[in-house]
Design an enzyme around this catalytic site. Sequence first.
Site, PDB file in Angstrom:
ATOM      1  CE  LYS A  46      -3.438   2.896   0.829  1.00 25.49           C
ATOM      2  NZ  LYS A  46      -4.326   3.316  -0.263  1.00 25.49           N
ATOM      3  CB  CYS A 130      -3.163   9.700  -3.777  1.00 24.81           C
ATOM      4  SG  CYS A 130      -4.527   9.460  -2.601  1.00 24.81           S
TER       5      CYS A 130
HETATM    6  O1  RRO Z   1      -5.708   5.701  -0.257  1.00 21.91           O
HETATM    7  C1  RRO Z   1      -6.436   6.150  -1.165  1.00 21.91           C
HETATM    8  O2  RRO Z   1      -7.453   6.821  -0.942  1.00 21.91           O
HETATM    9  C2  RRO Z   1      -6.118   5.923  -2.587  1.00 21.91           C
HETATM   10  C3  RRO Z   1      -4.870   6.108  -3.136  1.00 21.91           C
HETATM   11 BR1  RRO Z   1      -3.367   6.527  -2.124  1.00 21.91          BR
HETATM   12  C4  RRO Z   1      -4.680   5.983  -4.539  1.00 21.91           C
HETATM   13  O3  RRO Z   1      -3.588   6.157  -5.099  1.00 21.91           O
HETATM   14  N1  RRO Z   1      -5.753   5.662  -5.281  1.00 21.91           N
HETATM   15  C5  RRO Z   1      -6.980   5.461  -4.750  1.00 21.91           C
HETATM   16  O4  RRO Z   1      -7.928   5.170  -5.486  1.00 21.91           O
HETATM   17  N2  RRO Z   1      -7.133   5.590  -3.387  1.00 21.91           N
END
Ligand code: RRO
Length: 314
Positions: A46, A130
Amino acid sequence: MINDLSVDFSGLELKTPFFNASGPLCTTLEELQALGQSNAGAILSKSCTLELRDGNQSPRYVDFEGGSINSMGLPNLGYKAYESFFSQLVRFEKPIFCSVSGLSISDNEIILKSLANHPHLNAVELNLSCPNVIGKPQIAYDPETAQKMIAMARRAFPGILGVKLPPYFDFSHFETMAKILSQSDIQFITCINSPGNGLVVDPVSETTLIHPKGGFGGIGGKGVKPFGLSNVRKFRELLPKSIQIIGVGGIFTGMDVFEYILCGADAVQIGTAFMQEGPEIYKRIETELNDLMIHKSYSKLEDFRNQLKIVEAK
Ligand code: RRO
């Protein structure tokens, strides 16, 4: 395995061309170990930040017909936790990728310099896309900032480095980014992150499906596949061969993997469908891709990679 599904990824061997997208089921050591035991070709963690983050308020991930909406807000254990996990994943004998999504250029620099010294990490995927951190725009929609971030990352982390991109929808935007990427000495790109700031409505309760950011979130699933395919195809056309491409978006079956490779992907990642099905998905997809290749008399991925043809005019 009947066909050869292996991929040479910047000198790393992926035994299968599919693994997890950073996001679903890759935050804890247990989840990363389950990926190690699965038929995924690599393990990707993650996106991590300098410190542990709880992320946004729930509900923050909801499935709907054929897709998902999320505004997780980068919940993760902090990069030091992932550094301690990587040594415990070596026994699975597959490449280990770390996704990095620090909240500033200096946070990313600290994380990348530390990862550069890790003996068991094989590659970094720097997340420039993100969509869900409140008050933080997606870096890769701002070419100047993206260029600075990538240049810093290249100096801080000498190993295999790639960037995770959001979807682009205009040829001029592809060309601007391709120019930056071509000059940046990175090894790969991953496209696409979930198209940001979609809105899904529950007509019964007359509410949004998720709570954060007024219900706006990143969209995954079947509807995003045409954009994942277009981004892979366009970047394959514009980037030098030395930059490999990981395709993501709407992959549920071996046929979907086949389509991405046909468009020029070197490997693919799976998000929404992995979240729904769990690590068993990689075995099913392997079987489906194998069967499809036998049906089409292909024995290796190179037989059809980047071989998409344009339908004849009528
Ligand atoms: O953690 C998130 O809300 C998230 C991330 Br970092 C990302 O790169 N893409 C996404 O759909 N959610």
